[in-house]
Design a protein around this motif. Sequence first.
Motif, PDB file in Angstrom:
ATOM      1  N   LEU A 117      -7.808  29.362   1.722  1.00 49.31           N
ATOM      2  CA  LEU A 117      -6.420  29.442   1.262  1.00 49.31           C
ATOM      3  C   LEU A 117      -6.270  28.619  -0.005  1.00 49.31           C
ATOM      4  CD1 LEU A 117      -4.756  28.765   4.734  1.00 49.31           C
ATOM      5  CD2 LEU A 117      -4.992  31.004   3.636  1.00 49.31           C
ATOM      6  N   PRO A 118      -6.469  29.219  -1.187  1.00 50.55           N
ATOM      7  CA  PRO A 118      -6.391  28.470  -2.444  1.00 50.55           C
ATOM      8  C   PRO A 118      -5.083  27.711  -2.621  1.00 50.55           C
ATOM      9  CG  PRO A 118      -7.293  30.657  -2.825  1.00 50.55           C
ATOM     10  CD  PRO A 118      -6.822  30.636  -1.399  1.00 50.55           C
ATOM     11  N   GLU A 119      -3.996  28.251  -2.054  1.00 54.33           N
ATOM     12  CA  GLU A 119      -2.704  27.576  -2.201  1.00 54.33           C
ATOM     13  C   GLU A 119      -2.646  26.265  -1.407  1.00 54.33           C
ATOM     14  OE1 GLU A 119      -2.289  30.738   1.061  1.00 54.33           O
ATOM     15  OE2 GLU A 119      -3.249  30.521  -0.902  1.00 54.33           O
ATOM     16  N   PHE A 120      -3.620  26.054  -0.501  1.00 56.72           N
ATOM     17  CA  PHE A 120      -3.638  24.830   0.304  1.00 56.72           C
ATOM     18  C   PHE A 120      -3.791  23.592  -0.581  1.00 56.72           C
ATOM     19  CE2 PHE A 120      -6.033  21.628   2.825  1.00 56.72           C
ATOM     20  CZ  PHE A 120      -5.084  21.389   3.822  1.00 56.72           C
ATOM     21  N   THR A 121      -4.468  23.762  -1.728  1.00 58.58           N
ATOM     22  CA  THR A 121      -4.674  22.615  -2.627  1.00 58.58           C
ATOM     23  C   THR A 121      -3.364  22.094  -3.205  1.00 58.58           C
ATOM     24  OG1 THR A 121      -5.049  24.102  -4.496  1.00 58.58           O
ATOM     25  CG2 THR A 121      -6.988  23.365  -3.282  1.00 58.58           C
ATOM     26  N   GLU A 122      -2.299  22.889  -3.133  1.00 56.46           N
ATOM     27  CA  GLU A 122      -1.003  22.461  -3.648  1.00 56.46           C
ATOM     28  C   GLU A 122      -0.153  21.794  -2.570  1.00 56.46           C
ATOM     29  OE1 GLU A 122      -0.453  22.724  -6.846  1.00 56.46           O
ATOM     30  OE2 GLU A 122      -2.389  23.721  -7.070  1.00 56.46           O
ATOM     31  N   SER A 123      -0.650  21.760  -1.323  1.00 59.45           N
ATOM     32  CA  SER A 123       0.155  21.234  -0.206  1.00 59.45           C
ATOM     33  C   SER A 123      -0.043  19.726  -0.047  1.00 59.45           C
ATOM     34  CB  SER A 123      -0.231  21.935   1.098  1.00 59.45           C
ATOM     35  OG  SER A 123      -1.564  21.588   1.477  1.00 59.45           O
ATOM     36  N   TYR A 124       0.909  19.097   0.653  1.00 59.63           N
ATOM     37  CA  TYR A 124       0.827  17.651   0.892  1.00 59.63           C
ATOM     38  C   TYR A 124      -0.312  17.283   1.859  1.00 59.63           C
ATOM     39  CZ  TYR A 124       5.333  17.708  -1.457  1.00 59.63           C
ATOM     40  OH  TYR A 124       6.336  17.894  -2.368  1.00 59.63           O
ATOM     41  N   GLU A 126       9.569  14.316  -5.077  1.00 58.71           N
ATOM     42  CA  GLU A 126      10.934  13.804  -5.107  1.00 58.71           C
ATOM     43  C   GLU A 126      11.185  12.839  -3.948  1.00 58.71           C
ATOM     44  OE1 GLU A 126      13.454  14.313  -7.296  1.00 58.71           O
ATOM     45  OE2 GLU A 126      12.000  15.356  -8.574  1.00 58.71           O
ATOM     46  N   PRO A 127      11.914  11.715  -4.211  1.00 59.93           N
ATOM     47  CA  PRO A 127      12.323  10.830  -3.120  1.00 59.93           C
ATOM     48  C   PRO A 127      13.312  11.595  -2.214  1.00 59.93           C
ATOM     49  CG  PRO A 127      12.551   9.752  -5.261  1.00 59.93           C
ATOM     50  CD  PRO A 127      12.324  11.196  -5.519  1.00 59.93           C
ATOM     51  N   PRO A 128      13.429  11.251  -0.903  1.00 59.89           N
ATOM     52  CA  PRO A 128      12.692  10.172  -0.228  1.00 59.89           C
ATOM     53  C   PRO A 128      11.327  10.606   0.308  1.00 59.89           C
ATOM     54  CG  PRO A 128      14.269  11.120   1.281  1.00 59.89           C
ATOM     55  CD  PRO A 128      14.450  11.860  -0.013  1.00 59.89           C
ATOM     56  N   LEU A 129      10.999  11.926   0.162  1.00 62.54           N
ATOM     57  CA  LEU A 129       9.723  12.425   0.671  1.00 62.54           C
ATOM     58  C   LEU A 129       8.551  11.680   0.043  1.00 62.54           C
ATOM     59  CD1 LEU A 129       8.203  14.440   2.430  1.00 62.54           C
ATOM     60  CD2 LEU A 129       8.343  16.095   0.545  1.00 62.54           C
ATOM     61  N   GLN A 130       8.700  11.293  -1.204  1.00 61.90           N
ATOM     62  CA  GLN A 130       7.658  10.541  -1.918  1.00 61.90           C
ATOM     63  C   GLN A 130       7.267   9.287  -1.146  1.00 61.90           C
ATOM     64  OE1 GLN A 130       9.153   8.814  -5.522  1.00 61.90           O
ATOM     65  NE2 GLN A 130       7.114   8.445  -6.378  1.00 61.90           N
ATOM     66  N   TYR A 131       8.264   8.555  -0.668  1.00 63.24           N
ATOM     67  CA  TYR A 131       7.996   7.287   0.019  1.00 63.24           C
ATOM     68  C   TYR A 131       7.570   7.502   1.481  1.00 63.24           C
ATOM     69  CZ  TYR A 131      10.240   5.556  -4.154  1.00 63.24           C
ATOM     70  OH  TYR A 131      10.536   5.305  -5.467  1.00 63.24           O
ATOM     71  N   THR A 168       3.198   7.144   5.252  1.00 67.28           N
ATOM     72  CA  THR A 168       2.318   7.846   6.202  1.00 67.28           C
ATOM     73  C   THR A 168       0.852   7.664   5.823  1.00 67.28           C
ATOM     74  OG1 THR A 168       4.038   9.503   6.618  1.00 67.28           O
ATOM     75  CG2 THR A 168       1.776  10.087   7.223  1.00 67.28           C
ATOM     76  N   THR A 169       0.552   7.780   4.540  1.00 68.33           N
ATOM     77  CA  THR A 169      -0.829   7.612   4.063  1.00 68.33           C
ATOM     78  C   THR A 169      -1.322   6.195   4.314  1.00 68.33           C
ATOM     79  OG1 THR A 169      -0.424   9.261   2.339  1.00 68.33           O
ATOM     80  CG2 THR A 169      -2.363   7.863   2.077  1.00 68.33           C
ATOM     81  N   ALA A 170      -0.444   5.193   4.100  1.00 62.96           N
ATOM     82  CA  ALA A 170      -0.820   3.797   4.350  1.00 62.96           C
ATOM     83  C   ALA A 170      -1.116   3.576   5.829  1.00 62.96           C
ATOM     84  CB  ALA A 170       0.294   2.864   3.882  1.00 62.96           C
ATOM     85  N   ILE A 171      -0.291   4.153   6.699  1.00 60.38           N
ATOM     86  CA  ILE A 171      -0.516   4.027   8.148  1.00 60.38           C
ATOM     87  C   ILE A 171      -1.841   4.672   8.541  1.00 60.38           C
ATOM     88  CG2 ILE A 171       0.285   4.811  10.421  1.00 60.38           C
ATOM     89  CD1 ILE A 171       1.901   2.497   9.405  1.00 60.38           C
ATOM     90  N   PHE A 207       0.836  -1.206   0.000  1.00 64.53           N
ATOM     91  CA  PHE A 207       0.000   0.000   0.000  1.00 64.53           C
ATOM     92  C   PHE A 207       0.868   1.251   0.000  1.00 64.53           C
ATOM     93  CE2 PHE A 207      -3.617  -2.656   0.916  1.00 64.53           C
ATOM     94  CZ  PHE A 207      -4.698  -1.911   0.500  1.00 64.53           C
ATOM     95  N   ALA A 208       1.923   1.241   0.801  1.00 66.38           N
ATOM     96  CA  ALA A 208       2.815   2.402   0.855  1.00 66.38           C
ATOM     97  C   ALA A 208       3.429   2.677  -0.511  1.00 66.38           C
ATOM     98  CB  ALA A 208       3.916   2.154   1.895  1.00 66.38           C
ATOM     99  N   THR A 209       3.823   1.616  -1.217  1.00 63.17           N
ATOM    100  CA  THR A 209       4.411   1.772  -2.548  1.00 63.17           C
ATOM    101  C   THR A 209       3.391   2.275  -3.556  1.00 63.17           C
ATOM    102  OG1 THR A 209       5.966  -0.037  -2.088  1.00 63.17           O
ATOM    103  CG2 THR A 209       5.634   0.576  -4.390  1.00 63.17           C
ATOM    104  N   VAL A 210       2.169   1.722  -3.490  1.00 61.95           N
ATOM    105  CA  VAL A 210       1.105   2.149  -4.413  1.00 61.95           C
ATOM    106  C   VAL A 210       0.820   3.636  -4.249  1.00 61.95           C
ATOM    107  CG1 VAL A 210      -1.358   1.941  -4.931  1.00 61.95           C
ATOM    108  CG2 VAL A 210       0.030  -0.118  -4.640  1.00 61.95           C
ATOM    109  N   PHE A 211       0.697   4.101  -2.995  1.00 67.00           N
ATOM    110  CA  PHE A 211       0.454   5.529  -2.757  1.00 67.00           C
ATOM    111  C   PHE A 211       1.639   6.371  -3.245  1.00 67.00           C
ATOM    112  CE2 PHE A 211      -2.519   4.159   0.800  1.00 67.00           C
ATOM    113  CZ  PHE A 211      -3.664   4.547   0.120  1.00 67.00           C
ATOM    114  N   SER A 212       2.844   5.855  -3.095  1.00 66.32           N
ATOM    115  CA  SER A 212       4.040   6.613  -3.473  1.00 66.32           C
ATOM    116  C   SER A 212       4.125   6.846  -4.977  1.00 66.32           C
ATOM    117  CB  SER A 212       5.301   5.877  -2.997  1.00 66.32           C
ATOM    118  OG  SER A 212       5.324   5.766  -1.593  1.00 66.32           O
ATOM    119  N   ILE A 213       3.745   5.833  -5.761  1.00 66.90           N
ATOM    120  CA  ILE A 213       3.945   5.922  -7.214  1.00 66.90           C
ATOM    121  C   ILE A 213       2.684   6.309  -7.989  1.00 66.90           C
ATOM    122  CG2 ILE A 213       5.817   4.224  -7.101  1.00 66.90           C
ATOM    123  CD1 ILE A 213       3.913   2.124  -8.187  1.00 66.90           C
ATOM    124  N   ALA A 214       1.530   6.360  -7.301  1.00 70.66           N
ATOM    125  CA  ALA A 214       0.277   6.720  -7.979  1.00 70.66           C
ATOM    126  C   ALA A 214       0.275   8.216  -8.299  1.00 70.66           C
ATOM    127  CB  ALA A 214      -0.923   6.361  -7.113  1.00 70.66           C
TER     128      ALA A 214
END
Length: 365
Positions: free
Chosen positions: A135-142, A45-50, A55-58, A28-35
Amino acid sequence: MKTSVQIGYVMGIPIRLHISFLLILPIFATVFSIAPEPFGYENVEPPLQYILGFTTAILLFTSVVLHELGHSYFAKKFGVKISNITLHLFGGVSSMEEIPRDPGEEGKMAFAGPLVSFIIGGTLLLLNFGLSSVLPEFTESYPYRIFFIIGTINIVLGIFNLIPAFPMDGGRILRSWFARRMSYIRATQRAASVGKFFAVFMGLIGLLINPWLILIAFFIYIGASQEAQSTTVSVTLEKYTVKDIMTTDVETVNPSMSIQELLDFMFEKKHMGYPVMEGNNLKGVVSFTDVRKVMPEERSAMRVSDIMTKDIISTTSDTNASEAFKLISRNNVGRLLVIDNGELKGIVSRTDLIRTLRFMEEEAS
């Protein structure tokens, strides 16, 4: 072999991770990372991507635990004991001693899980909408992407669990509806039939769209069959006590008997397990399973006392036969010793209970 590990308690309920969960979490962590966005972090950019994928999988599986805690909260409220909540390959399972028989209680308990998922999903999506409006810029945040992914999946999880495919949540709600109009056994059989239909339908869809649906359909079909059988057994046996079914003329063996002598005794008496008595003192219980662990050339030298089980699983003669059956199933044993006030009164086996069921079926037909 230990198949799960305990990671803590919530509401006094042990939370466990099954070995299959430890295998599926990295996937699941890998799927979220590469989707691709908005459901993944392909452009990060890695390693933040992974890190974000993990984090999303958890957070996803945390949502599953909260879903199960919704069921467990109402179950405990209705007096049902929860042994544990276990995360595994297909999500989470609350191990309950029994499902409430009252249709209203079962319906509330079943709906509580999807309700928690809807609350989590709705809150995260509304939070996303509110923050992005201010905050329209919020849509660009993680955080926006994490909230969107977990919120959307929780809504889907809630809807999926409400499909009336017994023994899923929707199937249990359906059984509670049937149980208001007919006997509990018949309601279970009706709900199980609907569940099997949905399982077959899901399997056919899986052939065309996603093979995972075939696997899920398989487990739903098996689960519906087992739940229907288990309910029939429990409700039927509730009419009897252990005293009505147990064998009182109990064959016993001495702890000094050799394993070979025990094997010959088993062959003669045609029973697979025996209490071990020394005079009037109960020392343990020995079964054919214990005998099989001893090499043939060692059976003349070893004694029953060397292989007998001292941790005796017993019941009393006034115990409900349904509870005795659950005790046998839960501990995966073939028989229970019946002990009243420290005295061996008899023995009740899985065979005795099944024989009673068959007699009842014959009488009903």
